[in-house]
Design a protein around this motif. Structure first.
Motif, PDB file in Angstrom:
ATOM      1  N   THR A 188     109.430 -57.583  14.100  1.00  0.00           N
ATOM      2  CA  THR A 188     108.734 -56.377  14.541  1.00  0.00           C
ATOM      3  C   THR A 188     107.418 -56.753  15.206  1.00  0.00           C
ATOM      4  O   THR A 188     106.705 -57.638  14.730  1.00  0.00           O
ATOM      5  N   ILE A 189     107.091 -56.074  16.319  1.00  0.00           N
ATOM      6  CA  ILE A 189     105.838 -56.350  17.017  1.00  0.00           C
ATOM      7  C   ILE A 189     105.051 -55.047  17.167  1.00  0.00           C
ATOM      8  O   ILE A 189     105.632 -53.963  17.248  1.00  0.00           O
ATOM      9  N   PRO A 190     103.723 -55.129  17.192  1.00  0.00           N
ATOM     10  CA  PRO A 190     102.920 -53.928  17.399  1.00  0.00           C
ATOM     11  C   PRO A 190     102.810 -53.596  18.888  1.00  0.00           C
ATOM     12  O   PRO A 190     103.124 -54.416  19.754  1.00  0.00           O
ATOM     13  N   GLU A 191     102.350 -52.387  19.154  1.00  0.00           N
ATOM     14  CA  GLU A 191     102.103 -51.964  20.529  1.00  0.00           C
ATOM     15  C   GLU A 191     100.601 -51.812  20.762  1.00  0.00           C
ATOM     16  O   GLU A 191      99.836 -51.575  19.836  1.00  0.00           O
ATOM     17  N   ILE A 192     100.213 -51.944  22.026  1.00  0.00           N
ATOM     18  CA  ILE A 192      98.913 -51.451  22.462  1.00  0.00           C
ATOM     19  C   ILE A 192      99.152 -50.003  22.845  1.00  0.00           C
ATOM     20  O   ILE A 192      99.899 -49.709  23.787  1.00  0.00           O
ATOM     21  N   ASN A 193      98.560 -49.083  22.102  1.00  0.00           N
ATOM     22  CA  ASN A 193      98.851 -47.660  22.234  1.00  0.00           C
ATOM     23  C   ASN A 193      97.641 -46.950  22.831  1.00  0.00           C
ATOM     24  O   ASN A 193      96.532 -47.034  22.304  1.00  0.00           O
ATOM     25  N   ALA A 194      97.871 -46.246  23.950  1.00  0.00           N
ATOM     26  CA  ALA A 194      96.790 -45.583  24.675  1.00  0.00           C
ATOM     27  C   ALA A 194      96.752 -44.086  24.434  1.00  0.00           C
ATOM     28  O   ALA A 194      96.155 -43.339  25.216  1.00  0.00           O
ATOM     29  N   GLY A 195      97.368 -43.638  23.336  1.00  0.00           N
ATOM     30  CA  GLY A 195      97.460 -42.210  23.083  1.00  0.00           C
ATOM     31  C   GLY A 195      96.134 -41.489  22.959  1.00  0.00           C
ATOM     32  O   GLY A 195      96.049 -40.291  23.204  1.00  0.00           O
ATOM     33  N   ARG A 196      95.065 -42.197  22.539  1.00  0.00           N
ATOM     34  CA  ARG A 196      93.734 -41.584  22.438  1.00  0.00           C
ATOM     35  C   ARG A 196      92.702 -42.341  23.259  1.00  0.00           C
ATOM     36  O   ARG A 196      91.500 -42.083  23.148  1.00  0.00           O
ATOM     37  N   ALA A 197      93.140 -43.233  24.131  1.00  0.00           N
ATOM     38  CA  ALA A 197      92.209 -44.093  24.859  1.00  0.00           C
ATOM     39  C   ALA A 197      91.349 -43.328  25.852  1.00  0.00           C
ATOM     40  O   ALA A 197      90.191 -43.692  26.094  1.00  0.00           O
ATOM     41  N   LEU A 198      91.883 -42.274  26.434  1.00  0.00           N
ATOM     42  CA  LEU A 198      91.174 -41.544  27.480  1.00  0.00           C
ATOM     43  C   LEU A 198      90.609 -40.221  26.987  1.00  0.00           C
ATOM     44  O   LEU A 198      90.235 -39.361  27.784  1.00  0.00           O
ATOM     45  N   GLY A 207      92.386 -51.521  17.256  1.00  0.00           N
ATOM     46  CA  GLY A 207      90.997 -51.698  17.635  1.00  0.00           C
ATOM     47  C   GLY A 207      90.654 -53.151  17.901  1.00  0.00           C
ATOM     48  O   GLY A 207      91.455 -54.072  17.658  1.00  0.00           O
ATOM     49  N   GLU A 208      89.434 -53.371  18.387  1.00  0.00           N
ATOM     50  CA  GLU A 208      89.021 -54.689  18.869  1.00  0.00           C
ATOM     51  C   GLU A 208      89.170 -55.779  17.805  1.00  0.00           C
ATOM     52  O   GLU A 208      89.745 -56.843  18.064  1.00  0.00           O
ATOM     53  N   GLU A 209      88.653 -55.547  16.593  1.00  0.00           N
ATOM     54  CA  GLU A 209      88.738 -56.567  15.548  1.00  0.00           C
ATOM     55  C   GLU A 209      90.188 -56.822  15.152  1.00  0.00           C
ATOM     56  O   GLU A 209      90.616 -57.975  14.999  1.00  0.00           O
ATOM     57  N   PHE A 210      90.949 -55.749  14.999  1.00  0.00           N
ATOM     58  CA  PHE A 210      92.356 -55.865  14.605  1.00  0.00           C
ATOM     59  C   PHE A 210      93.126 -56.662  15.657  1.00  0.00           C
ATOM     60  O   PHE A 210      93.906 -57.567  15.330  1.00  0.00           O
ATOM     61  N   GLU A 216      94.854 -64.196  16.768  1.00  0.00           N
ATOM     62  CA  GLU A 216      94.686 -65.426  15.982  1.00  0.00           C
ATOM     63  C   GLU A 216      95.995 -65.838  15.329  1.00  0.00           C
ATOM     64  O   GLU A 216      96.247 -67.034  15.118  1.00  0.00           O
ATOM     65  N   HIS A 217      96.829 -64.847  14.991  1.00  0.00           N
ATOM     66  CA  HIS A 217      98.118 -65.116  14.354  1.00  0.00           C
ATOM     67  C   HIS A 217      99.260 -65.204  15.367  1.00  0.00           C
ATOM     68  O   HIS A 217     100.437 -65.225  14.973  1.00  0.00           O
ATOM     69  N   SER A 218      98.923 -65.241  16.660  1.00  0.00           N
ATOM     70  CA  SER A 218      99.922 -65.364  17.739  1.00  0.00           C
ATOM     71  C   SER A 218     100.967 -64.256  17.699  1.00  0.00           C
ATOM     72  O   SER A 218     102.162 -64.489  17.925  1.00  0.00           O
ATOM     73  N   VAL A 219     100.514 -63.035  17.393  1.00  0.00           N
ATOM     74  CA  VAL A 219     101.408 -61.884  17.343  1.00  0.00           C
ATOM     75  C   VAL A 219     101.525 -61.273  18.738  1.00  0.00           C
ATOM     76  O   VAL A 219     100.519 -60.947  19.367  1.00  0.00           O
ATOM     77  N   ALA A 220     102.748 -61.134  19.228  1.00  0.00           N
ATOM     78  CA  ALA A 220     102.983 -60.513  20.524  1.00  0.00           C
ATOM     79  C   ALA A 220     102.739 -59.005  20.433  1.00  0.00           C
ATOM     80  O   ALA A 220     102.831 -58.408  19.353  1.00  0.00           O
ATOM     81  N   VAL A 221     102.427 -58.394  21.559  1.00  0.00           N
ATOM     82  CA  VAL A 221     102.228 -56.941  21.611  1.00  0.00           C
ATOM     83  C   VAL A 221     103.021 -56.362  22.772  1.00  0.00           C
ATOM     84  O   VAL A 221     103.284 -57.039  23.763  1.00  0.00           O
ATOM     85  N   THR A 222     103.385 -55.108  22.620  1.00  0.00           N
ATOM     86  CA  THR A 222     104.075 -54.415  23.692  1.00  0.00           C
ATOM     87  C   THR A 222     103.257 -53.198  24.116  1.00  0.00           C
ATOM     88  O   THR A 222     102.127 -53.019  23.673  1.00  0.00           O
ATOM     89  N   VAL A 223     103.812 -52.361  24.991  1.00  0.00           N
ATOM     90  CA  VAL A 223     103.056 -51.308  25.667  1.00  0.00           C
ATOM     91  C   VAL A 223     103.575 -49.932  25.293  1.00  0.00           C
ATOM     92  O   VAL A 223     104.781 -49.689  25.325  1.00  0.00           O
ATOM     93  N   GLY A 224     102.664 -49.020  24.956  1.00  0.00           N
ATOM     94  CA  GLY A 224     103.049 -47.635  24.702  1.00  0.00           C
ATOM     95  C   GLY A 224     101.962 -46.675  25.126  1.00  0.00           C
ATOM     96  O   GLY A 224     100.841 -46.733  24.607  1.00  0.00           O
ATOM     97  N   ALA A 245      94.974 -56.804  31.675  1.00  0.00           N
ATOM     98  CA  ALA A 245      94.348 -57.794  32.561  1.00  0.00           C
ATOM     99  C   ALA A 245      93.010 -58.259  31.993  1.00  0.00           C
ATOM    100  O   ALA A 245      92.717 -59.466  31.981  1.00  0.00           O
ATOM    101  N   ARG A 246      92.213 -57.334  31.496  1.00  0.00           N
ATOM    102  CA  ARG A 246      90.890 -57.662  30.954  1.00  0.00           C
ATOM    103  C   ARG A 246      90.995 -58.538  29.713  1.00  0.00           C
ATOM    104  O   ARG A 246      90.209 -59.460  29.510  1.00  0.00           O
ATOM    105  N   GLU A 247      91.999 -58.241  28.858  1.00  0.00           N
ATOM    106  CA  GLU A 247      92.167 -58.981  27.609  1.00  0.00           C
ATOM    107  C   GLU A 247      92.997 -60.249  27.767  1.00  0.00           C
ATOM    108  O   GLU A 247      93.139 -61.024  26.818  1.00  0.00           O
ATOM    109  N   GLY A 248      93.535 -60.457  28.963  1.00  0.00           N
ATOM    110  CA  GLY A 248      94.366 -61.637  29.183  1.00  0.00           C
ATOM    111  C   GLY A 248      95.664 -61.608  28.402  1.00  0.00           C
ATOM    112  O   GLY A 248      96.179 -62.655  27.983  1.00  0.00           O
TER     113      GLY A 248
END
Length: 260
Positions: A188-198, A207-210, A216-224, A245-248
């Motif tokens: 299972t992988i987490p998403e970068i979720n923009a539901g409240r970003a704007l 969030g940033e720290e999370f 650090e744990h090499s966890v992949a992320v997907t898009v939502g 792009a900003r986060e690489g």
């Protein structure tokens, strides 16, 4: 870019065709229809499903027919997915339903703790600090159980409690590290979720720290984008393109689609 998390009128979003057309207009290569579904047998949740129409377990075949017709007419790739409410008590029921339905991939979400929706601030305002911390602890306990269940390709909005003012900023580094270790050992992988970003809250999940701990744990992320309306998709896609792009970051594909 592909968006693996939007909703349609088969749960709490806008009409299916309009959502797909908006995704195509936003320049997406693919879009995943991940309508809400809950298969818990408990009376209260059955009443809630009737009230809000989160009945994809009853309508997924009809939606699948509509998706097939859209695939014939649209150039964008359309995925037939689901967002399941997760409670550890329901793992067997979820497993049976997902095996029967055969979605392209499945998203799991923790929306409730002790019968309370963690997005409803009024349910937590009168609690003591200790009681609020207990809610946050239980939220992360359930999230780790979701990940360890291996039922889902994606875990949605993994710090959903940050949307809720009484619970905001109560999560700890230890919570985040525990979740990151669970992801590192799971498909299972987490998403970068923009539901409240704007919105005024400007919340990106995680969030940033999370996010840094996940990296650090090499966890992949997907898009939502977690869009519910057609006019949300374009702006959220643009935001996420800039964010990645900003986060690489390089967005990953849900494991089930990689196998296909």
């Amino acid at each position: 870019m592909r968006d693996f998390h939007i909703h349609s009128n088969y749960s709490d979003g806008d009409f299916l065709g309009g959502m797909v057309r908006a995704a195509e207009a936003a320049g997406l290569e693919g879009v995943g229809l991940a309508d809400h579904c809950n298969v818990a047998p408990r009376d209260r949740l059955e009443r809630m499903r009737g009230l809000y129409g989160f009945n994809l377990d009853l309508t997924y075949e009809r939606r699948r027919e509509a998706i097939e017709r859209l695939r014939e007419r649209r150039s964008i790739e359309i995925y037939d997915a689901v967002e399941m409410d997760y409670d550890p008590r329901d793992e067997d029921a979820i497993d049976r339903f997902l095996a029967e339905a055969g979605f392209d991939y499945a998203i799991g979400s923790v929306h409730e703790v002790d019968g309370k929706n963690v997005q409803v601030s009024s349910q937590f305002t009168d609690l003591s600090a200790e009681a609020r911390d207990a809610v946050v602890d239980e939220y992360f306990d359930r999230l780790v159980s979701l990940i360890e269940s291996e039922l889902f390709d994606i875990a949605a909005h993994v710090d959903l409690i940050e949307r809720t003012r009484p619970l905001r900023e109560r999560a700890t580094t230890d919570h985040y590290r525990r979740v990151a270790r669970a992801f590192a050992d799971s498909r299972t992988i987490p998403e970068i979720n923009a539901g409240r970003a704007l919105t005024d809250a400007e919340i990106v999940h995680p969030g940033e720290e999370f996010l840094e701990i996940l990296r650090e744990h090499s966890v992949a992320v997907t898009v939502g984008t977690d869009s519910h309306e057609p006019d949300e998709i374009g702006d959220r896609v643009e935001f996420l393109e800039n964010f990645f792009a900003r986060e690489g970051l390089e967005p990953a594909t849900p494991p089930s689609l990689e196998r296909d």
